[in-house]
Scaffold this motif. Sequence first.
Motif, PDB file in Angstrom:
ATOM      1  N   GLY A   1       0.800  -1.215   0.000  1.00 42.34           N
ATOM      2  CA  GLY A   1       0.000   0.000   0.000  1.00 42.34           C
ATOM      3  C   GLY A   1       0.831   1.262   0.000  1.00 42.34           C
ATOM      4  O   GLY A   1       0.300   2.364  -0.185  1.00 42.34           O
TER       5      GLY A   1
ATOM      6  N   GLN B   1       1.321   0.253  -4.481  1.00 38.54           N
ATOM      7  CA  GLN B   1       0.079   1.011  -4.633  1.00 38.54           C
ATOM      8  C   GLN B   1      -0.662   0.695  -5.942  1.00 38.54           C
ATOM      9  O   GLN B   1      -0.920   1.573  -6.763  1.00 38.54           O
ATOM     10  CB  GLN B   1       0.373   2.510  -4.539  1.00 38.54           C
ATOM     11  CG  GLN B   1       0.981   2.894  -3.195  1.00 38.54           C
ATOM     12  CD  GLN B   1       1.099   4.385  -2.984  1.00 38.54           C
ATOM     13  OE1 GLN B   1       1.526   5.116  -3.862  1.00 38.54           O
ATOM     14  NE2 GLN B   1       0.724   4.836  -1.793  1.00 38.54           N
TER      15      GLN B   1
ATOM     16  N   THR C   1       2.879   8.294   0.018  1.00 36.85           N
ATOM     17  CA  THR C   1       2.467   8.352  -1.378  1.00 36.85           C
ATOM     18  C   THR C   1       3.165   9.531  -2.063  1.00 36.85           C
ATOM     19  O   THR C   1       3.356  10.575  -1.433  1.00 36.85           O
ATOM     20  CB  THR C   1       0.936   8.515  -1.472  1.00 36.85           C
ATOM     21  OG1 THR C   1       0.328   7.369  -0.881  1.00 36.85           O
ATOM     22  CG2 THR C   1       0.468   8.633  -2.905  1.00 36.85           C
TER      23      THR C   1
ATOM     24  N   HIS D   1      -4.602   6.709  -2.688  1.00 36.90           N
ATOM     25  CA  HIS D   1      -3.875   5.746  -3.524  1.00 36.90           C
ATOM     26  C   HIS D   1      -3.827   4.350  -2.920  1.00 36.90           C
ATOM     27  O   HIS D   1      -3.085   3.501  -3.393  1.00 36.90           O
ATOM     28  CB  HIS D   1      -2.460   6.255  -3.812  1.00 36.90           C
ATOM     29  CG  HIS D   1      -2.429   7.371  -4.808  1.00 36.90           C
ATOM     30  ND1 HIS D   1      -2.127   7.169  -6.138  1.00 36.90           N
ATOM     31  CD2 HIS D   1      -2.700   8.686  -4.679  1.00 36.90           C
ATOM     32  CE1 HIS D   1      -2.187   8.319  -6.776  1.00 36.90           C
ATOM     33  NE2 HIS D   1      -2.532   9.266  -5.909  1.00 36.90           N
ATOM     34  N   ARG D   2      -4.592   4.135  -1.872  1.00 39.07           N
ATOM     35  CA  ARG D   2      -4.751   2.784  -1.309  1.00 39.07           C
ATOM     36  C   ARG D   2      -6.176   2.701  -0.763  1.00 39.07           C
ATOM     37  O   ARG D   2      -6.758   3.717  -0.376  1.00 39.07           O
ATOM     38  CB  ARG D   2      -3.720   2.515  -0.219  1.00 39.07           C
ATOM     39  CG  ARG D   2      -4.066   3.086   1.128  1.00 39.07           C
ATOM     40  CD  ARG D   2      -2.958   2.874   2.125  1.00 39.07           C
ATOM     41  NE  ARG D   2      -1.930   3.906   1.978  1.00 39.07           N
ATOM     42  CZ  ARG D   2      -0.651   3.712   2.243  1.00 39.07           C
ATOM     43  NH1 ARG D   2      -0.232   2.536   2.665  1.00 39.07           N
ATOM     44  NH2 ARG D   2       0.223   4.679   2.095  1.00 39.07           N
TER      45      ARG D   2
ATOM     46  N   CYS E   1      -6.843  -2.163   3.374  1.00 41.76           N
ATOM     47  CA  CYS E   1      -6.012  -2.403   2.195  1.00 41.76           C
ATOM     48  C   CYS E   1      -5.666  -3.878   1.995  1.00 41.76           C
ATOM     49  O   CYS E   1      -5.781  -4.417   0.891  1.00 41.76           O
ATOM     50  CB  CYS E   1      -4.742  -1.567   2.348  1.00 41.76           C
ATOM     51  SG  CYS E   1      -3.611  -1.629   0.971  1.00 41.76           S
TER      52      CYS E   1
END
Length: 562
Positions: free
Chosen positions: A30, A60, A107, A114-115, A119
Amino acid sequence: MYDLKQYLPTTRKEMLLRGWDYADVILFSGDAYIDHPSCGAAVIGRVLEDAGYRVAIVPQPDWRGDYRDFTKLGRPRLFFGVTAGAMDSMVNHYTAARRKRSDDAFTPDGQAGHRPDYCTVTYCRILREQFGDVPIVIGGIEASMRRLAHYDYWQDKLMPSILVDSKADLLVYGMGEKAMEEIARRGIQHDIPQTAWLSNGEEDWDDGETIVLHNYEEELRDKRKHAEDFRVIETESNKQRAKRLVQQTGSGTVVVNPPYPALTQAELDHIYDLPYQYLPHPKYRDKRIPAYEMIRFSVCIHRGCFGGCAFCTISAHQGKQIVSRSKESILRQIEKLHQLPDWKGYLSDLGGPSANMYGIEGKDKRLCEQCARASCLHPKICKNLNKDFSRLLDLYHTVDTLPYIKKSFIGSGIRYDLMDEAYGREVIEKHVSGRLKVAPEHTSDAVLGLMRKPSWDAYLRFREFFYRVNKECGLRQQLIPYFISSHPGCTDKDMRVLAEETKRMGYRPEQVQDFTPTPMTLSTTMFYTGLNPYTMEKVYVAKTEKDKRRQNGYFFWWKKYS
């Protein structure tokens, strides 16, 4: 100029650069891929690579589209490895008020989104849909701290082991280098230490080496049973010779095997000596990753923490036994760091989970082998603890003589209840970047006792010492205390006293936080059950958003709060 072959491959093209048409293990993370020993996926990848396996990593992946990120590297020969990253994804995403965060330090450019939430479970579900029976191994902090029944603050309910929802074949908890190597060598086997798995059989656990916890369904019906189980789980996790834990969940049984012994110094040195590039993957070269900026010129000198703070996951994940790197290993890493772009001669941190636990261990190892205390410092410092800072001071002195070092700072937290005058003076005089942050957490000794933190008087003594040394040395450094509101046991009266005390001292607290219940900690268990698992006494808990906002507002007495 960068060389892509020096990184773990992230694309099919990068695999072909190495002459690979397949990978043995494909890791999904992640977090962005930073090839640094402070990043778990990078460490596991390098350890498996060092053992002779082909390892690729997909950082990711896009879980909302056509899933091409999950299929682009094909099927691994051995298994998929899945981690949410350096943080539990829900802690990463949400504040203590359950509001969505606007950024993500792990990130590129700090962008949020972005996750996915939960997750680990989401990645596993997609991989299972796309690849059917390819084995999946989960690990990292999210999987580790959710390996048994746990309270989830964001859904406000007790959840079963993450093995149930993820349908992973095996879970690796804690620092998983040894377990991952063993899984790669032997495959999915249920006798591998430091792993958990979901059994659908009828095993007989009456073997003298297994503790049977209350069923998940029993815990759902009775919070007291969850508190009882937490005490067993924490006690076993702090033993050097732990027993197997099992917990029936629905029609299956979660089985948690005992952990491996702590690494030796030589083993930890070897992990840090692997060929990390100490940089983010080149595909991020035009972007800034906030978490990387924090660790870029920092050095972790040991693993483990024996503080046992009630709200912290470090000792539960890394263990309470300190494993210190050799001075030679640390110096080799600093040699690599000073060759990085933008090196200016400053180490941002020469520390660890707690900066001043390096080299500290039990005087009589036999007593340590029998010990099940969660903390070596609370309620009193263990008499068997060897509070010898000579190795640490020698390390500081050696580092500061290096020709390319202008200054080495201590950015990690320091346990002021675990220091002598010589060590304290060394830090204050030479290793503070103008402001020293420490974590008294509260002014109420009753609350501090539930937190497993030292008394407020201990902080006051350190504060007096800090400013006295500053005056003697002609320095004008600041001491910045860190506080928490709404911790179990903390009432409005306690917060009023905290506000009055800090106001009297001239503080306008900056480093403050409202308590966030995270899976599998003592504090979270008290928050959920309203009980202290060790005494079964009731504990007051500020649970509603209104109560939590009111408590947090006491920090800001100079502002109008509504």
